[in-house]
Enzyme design. Structure first.
Site, PDB file in Angstrom:
ATOM      1  N   LYS A   9       0.827  -1.201   0.000  1.00 56.01           N
ATOM      2  CA  LYS A   9       0.000   0.000   0.000  1.00 56.01           C
ATOM      3  C   LYS A   9       0.867   1.260   0.000  1.00 56.01           C
ATOM      4  O   LYS A   9       2.085   1.187   0.245  1.00 56.01           O
ATOM      5  CB  LYS A   9      -0.924  -0.032   1.234  1.00 56.01           C
ATOM      6  CG  LYS A   9      -1.935  -1.198   1.208  1.00 56.01           C
ATOM      7  CD  LYS A   9      -2.902  -1.110   2.388  1.00 56.01           C
ATOM      8  CE  LYS A   9      -3.915  -2.254   2.354  1.00 56.01           C
ATOM      9  NZ  LYS A   9      -4.936  -2.125   3.437  1.00 56.01           N
ATOM     10  N   TYR A  49     -12.277  -1.615  -4.085  1.00 52.27           N
ATOM     11  CA  TYR A  49     -12.854  -1.877  -2.766  1.00 52.27           C
ATOM     12  C   TYR A  49     -14.387  -1.799  -2.769  1.00 52.27           C
ATOM     13  O   TYR A  49     -14.984  -1.548  -1.719  1.00 52.27           O
ATOM     14  CB  TYR A  49     -12.283  -0.903  -1.733  1.00 52.27           C
ATOM     15  CG  TYR A  49     -10.928  -1.308  -1.184  1.00 52.27           C
ATOM     16  CD1 TYR A  49     -10.774  -2.486  -0.439  1.00 52.27           C
ATOM     17  CD2 TYR A  49      -9.796  -0.515  -1.374  1.00 52.27           C
ATOM     18  CE1 TYR A  49      -9.543  -2.859   0.077  1.00 52.27           C
ATOM     19  CE2 TYR A  49      -8.553  -0.883  -0.857  1.00 52.27           C
ATOM     20  CZ  TYR A  49      -8.440  -2.054  -0.131  1.00 52.27           C
ATOM     21  OH  TYR A  49      -7.226  -2.415   0.404  1.00 52.27           O
ATOM     22  N   ASN A 112      -2.007  -0.106   6.946  1.00 51.64           N
ATOM     23  CA  ASN A 112      -1.482  -1.391   7.419  1.00 51.64           C
ATOM     24  C   ASN A 112      -0.604  -2.096   6.382  1.00 51.64           C
ATOM     25  O   ASN A 112      -0.472  -3.315   6.388  1.00 51.64           O
ATOM     26  CB  ASN A 112      -2.628  -2.272   7.928  1.00 51.64           C
ATOM     27  CG  ASN A 112      -3.681  -2.525   6.870  1.00 51.64           C
ATOM     28  OD1 ASN A 112      -3.512  -2.114   5.719  1.00 51.64           O
ATOM     29  ND2 ASN A 112      -4.742  -3.202   7.229  1.00 51.64           N
ATOM     30  N   HIS A 115      -2.013  -5.480   1.400  1.00 54.22           N
ATOM     31  CA  HIS A 115      -3.328  -6.081   1.129  1.00 54.22           C
ATOM     32  C   HIS A 115      -3.104  -7.497   0.606  1.00 54.22           C
ATOM     33  O   HIS A 115      -2.141  -7.738  -0.126  1.00 54.22           O
ATOM     34  CB  HIS A 115      -4.072  -5.273   0.059  1.00 54.22           C
ATOM     35  CG  HIS A 115      -5.261  -6.005  -0.503  1.00 54.22           C
ATOM     36  ND1 HIS A 115      -6.490  -5.977   0.102  1.00 54.22           N
ATOM     37  CD2 HIS A 115      -5.374  -6.836  -1.577  1.00 54.22           C
ATOM     38  CE1 HIS A 115      -7.325  -6.752  -0.589  1.00 54.22           C
ATOM     39  NE2 HIS A 115      -6.674  -7.287  -1.611  1.00 54.22           N
ATOM     40  N   GLU A 126      -9.682  -9.637  -8.036  1.00 50.32           N
ATOM     41  CA  GLU A 126      -8.622  -8.655  -7.785  1.00 50.32           C
ATOM     42  C   GLU A 126      -7.455  -8.811  -8.765  1.00 50.32           C
ATOM     43  O   GLU A 126      -6.879  -7.818  -9.214  1.00 50.32           O
ATOM     44  CB  GLU A 126      -8.128  -8.804  -6.338  1.00 50.32           C
ATOM     45  CG  GLU A 126      -9.200  -8.372  -5.337  1.00 50.32           C
ATOM     46  CD  GLU A 126      -8.793  -8.576  -3.884  1.00 50.32           C
ATOM     47  OE1 GLU A 126      -7.681  -9.086  -3.623  1.00 50.32           O
ATOM     48  OE2 GLU A 126      -9.597  -8.206  -3.012  1.00 50.32           O
TER      49      GLU A 126
HETATM   50  P1  GDP Z   1      -8.076  -6.926   5.215  1.00 49.26           P
HETATM   51  O1  GDP Z   1      -8.684  -8.000   4.342  1.00 49.26           O
HETATM   52  O2  GDP Z   1      -7.315  -7.477   6.397  1.00 49.26           O
HETATM   53  O3  GDP Z   1      -7.252  -5.913   4.432  1.00 49.26           O
HETATM   54  O4  GDP Z   1      -9.289  -6.128   5.894  1.00 49.26           O
HETATM   55  P2  GDP Z   1     -10.717  -5.630   5.348  1.00 49.26           P
HETATM   56  O5  GDP Z   1     -11.031  -6.260   4.022  1.00 49.26           O
HETATM   57  O6  GDP Z   1     -11.703  -5.790   6.452  1.00 49.26           O
HETATM   58  O7  GDP Z   1     -10.523  -4.075   5.143  1.00 49.26           O
HETATM   59  C1  GDP Z   1      -9.855  -3.551   4.023  1.00 49.26           C
HETATM   60  C2  GDP Z   1      -8.938  -2.446   4.462  1.00 49.26           C
HETATM   61  O8  GDP Z   1      -9.721  -1.377   4.992  1.00 49.26           O
HETATM   62  C3  GDP Z   1      -7.976  -2.793   5.599  1.00 49.26           C
HETATM   63  O9  GDP Z   1      -6.811  -3.452   5.195  1.00 49.26           O
HETATM   64  C4  GDP Z   1      -7.675  -1.424   6.168  1.00 49.26           C
HETATM   65  O10 GDP Z   1      -6.724  -0.718   5.358  1.00 49.26           O
HETATM   66  C5  GDP Z   1      -9.024  -0.717   6.044  1.00 49.26           C
HETATM   67  N1  GDP Z   1      -9.837  -0.862   7.265  1.00 49.26           N
HETATM   68  C6  GDP Z   1     -10.395  -1.989   7.791  1.00 49.26           C
HETATM   69  N2  GDP Z   1     -11.085  -1.708   8.913  1.00 49.26           N
HETATM   70  C7  GDP Z   1     -10.984  -0.360   9.092  1.00 49.26           C
HETATM   71  C8  GDP Z   1     -11.495   0.544  10.072  1.00 49.26           C
HETATM   72  O11 GDP Z   1     -12.183   0.163  11.030  1.00 49.26           O
HETATM   73  N3  GDP Z   1     -11.153   1.869   9.905  1.00 49.26           N
HETATM   74  C9  GDP Z   1     -10.407   2.323   8.870  1.00 49.26           C
HETATM   75  N4  GDP Z   1     -10.128   3.638   8.771  1.00 49.26           N
HETATM   76  N5  GDP Z   1      -9.908   1.494   7.930  1.00 49.26           N
HETATM   77  C10 GDP Z   1     -10.185   0.173   8.031  1.00 49.26           C
END
Ligand code: GDP
Length: 139
Positions: A9, A49, A112, A115, A126
């Protein structure tokens, strides 16, 4: 053999973590079979997304993902979808296991570093979002 999409990222690229992430996945027996650098427009990040469009963090996440350069890769290996998710660690770095990329480098639940696809269905969407079949090495 399974395939997954990995993204370093904008925070990871900006902080000079490309080599660190690639070293970890190569050391874990995951093969890079496609790779490119790009900067997504906000629209491209929103399309990527789209599954999260109802989530409260959607605007912030897509702004972040379109804020700078990313490295997108296709990884291949046995059970690579779940093995790469294990290497990344939990979404929230505070809950991630010791030694995972997110535990070691993430600074925020959103920023973080990496991805990784979470299922075969999302991997296939994707990978197709960023690569055509000529850009993926057929081993
Ligand atoms: P991943 O599959 O572990 O990447 O997690 P998700 O698919 O649930 O979320 C996609 C991305 O959205 C995450 O990697 C984070 O960058 C972001 N994200 C997830 N949860 C949160 C949240 O509660 N707040 C914010 N600001 N970003 C989030």
């Amino acid at each position: 053999m399974e395939k997954t999409l990995s993204i370093i990222k904008p925070d990871g690229v900006g902080r000079g973590l490309i080599g660190e992430v690639i070293k970890r996945l190569e050391n874990s027996d995951m093969k890079i079979i496609a790779m490119k650098m790009l900067k997504m427009s906000r629209k491209q990040a929103q399309g990527f997304y789209a599954v999260h469009k109802e989530r409260p963090f959607f605007d912030s996440l897509t702004d972040f993902m379109s804020s700078g350069t990313v490295v997108v890769m296709v990884l291949e290996g046995e059970n690579v979808i779940s093995r790469y998710r294990d290497l990344m660690g939990a979404t929230n770095y505070k809950e991630a296991e010791e030694g995972t990329i997110r535990r070691d480098f993430a600074t925020d639940i959103e920023r973080n570093v990496v991805h990784g696809s979470d299922s075969q269905k999302s991997a296939s969407f994707e990978i197709g979002y960023f690569f055509n079949s000529f850009e993926i090495i057929n081993r």
